[in-house]
Write an enzyme that holds these catalytic residues in place. Structure first.
Site, mmCIF file in Angstrom:
data_model
loop_
_atom_site.group_PDB
_atom_site.id
_atom_site.type_symbol
_atom_site.label_atom_id
_atom_site.label_comp_id
_atom_site.label_asym_id
_atom_site.label_seq_id
_atom_site.Cartn_x
_atom_site.Cartn_y
_atom_site.Cartn_z
ATOM 1 N N HIS A 145 -21.680 39.558 33.108
ATOM 2 C CA HIS A 145 -21.632 39.035 34.477
ATOM 3 C C HIS A 145 -20.300 39.421 35.116
ATOM 4 O O HIS A 145 -19.253 39.260 34.488
ATOM 5 C CB HIS A 145 -21.725 37.504 34.477
ATOM 6 C CG HIS A 145 -23.097 36.987 34.650
ATOM 7 N ND1 HIS A 145 -23.677 36.127 33.752
ATOM 8 C CD2 HIS A 145 -24.015 37.188 35.626
ATOM 9 C CE1 HIS A 145 -24.899 35.819 34.175
ATOM 10 N NE2 HIS A 145 -25.128 36.462 35.296
ATOM 11 N N GLU B 230 -21.521 37.860 27.958
ATOM 12 C CA GLU B 230 -22.454 36.820 27.534
ATOM 13 C C GLU B 230 -22.832 36.994 26.072
ATOM 14 O O GLU B 230 -23.166 38.091 25.642
ATOM 15 C CB GLU B 230 -23.700 36.828 28.412
ATOM 16 C CG GLU B 230 -23.422 36.734 29.907
ATOM 17 C CD GLU B 230 -22.754 35.446 30.361
ATOM 18 O OE1 GLU B 230 -22.507 34.542 29.534
ATOM 19 O OE2 GLU B 230 -22.462 35.331 31.558
ATOM 20 N N CYS C 205 -30.791 36.900 35.208
ATOM 21 C CA CYS C 205 -29.826 37.540 34.304
ATOM 22 C C CYS C 205 -30.163 37.174 32.866
ATOM 23 O O CYS C 205 -30.269 38.044 31.999
ATOM 24 C CB CYS C 205 -28.403 37.106 34.653
ATOM 25 S SG CYS C 205 -27.875 37.644 36.291
#
Length: 187
Positions: free
Chosen positions: A141, A58, A117
């Site tokens: 993730h 991410e 998250c």
């Protein structure tokens, strides 16, 4: 489970601290902020994204909440008046390249969603920004583990626990090799 497998297979890397956070915003924030007081050079958060077909590195944490909070739903900003987003400073291109070289599917994605998250990713970056403490912060993730797919009869992409454990070890290694000093990492 992937982190436990990584520790079992590769041992606890020097300077790495591991934590498991509650899946509830108030409890997560309290524990996270207490942990961050220890002063880490790098924080790598890990989470799961059912349906993902690769490991998602991410790149951005956004100031948006869509999380369970004290028995209700919180919608709106995570931090009132906080920046719209923070971008990771982890070497995502290098991490992705190393994962692909080991035949582990990986991609760089734009943000970690709007649930916990993203919240832990954003709150960690904001905590460091407010205190003017330099720290590399990232979030990864993972797809479901193959075991989860088989046990629950799901038809979804997955990676084995061993592949995910190896992916964590690779990320930690790349982070350390790119750090200007010995990195202390919380994963």
């Amino acid at each position: 489970e992937a982190l436990s497998e990584m520790l079992k297979e590769y041992g606890v890397p020097e300077g790495v601290t591991t934590r498991r956070y509650p899946v509830e915003l108030a409890g997560l924030k309290a524990r996270l902020y207490k942990d961050l007081e220890h002063g880490f050079d790098t924080v790598l958060h890990l989470g799961q994204s059912p349906g993902a077909s690769s490991i998602h590195l991410e790149s951005i944490a956004v100031n948006i909440a869509g999380v369970t909070y004290n028995e209700g739903r919180l919608w709106g900003p995570l931090v009132e008046g906080g920046p719209t987003a923070y971008q990771t400073t982890l070497p995502l291109d290098s991490i992705r390249r190393e994962l692909l070289e080991e035949r582990i599917p990986a991609s760089i994605t734009y943000h970690a969603g709007t649930y916990l998250c993203n919240a832990v990713f954003y709150l960690t970056q904001h905590w460091h920004q407010v205190r003017q403490r330099p720290c590399q912060v990232g979030f990864t993730h993972f797809p479901l583990m193959t075991q989860q797919v088989v046990e629950h009869g799901r038809e979804m992409p997955s990676l084995t626990k061993q592949e995910l454990a190896k992916a964590i070890a690779i990320q930690l290694n790349v982070i350390r090799n790119n750090a200007s000093s010995h990195a202390t990492v919380i994963a």
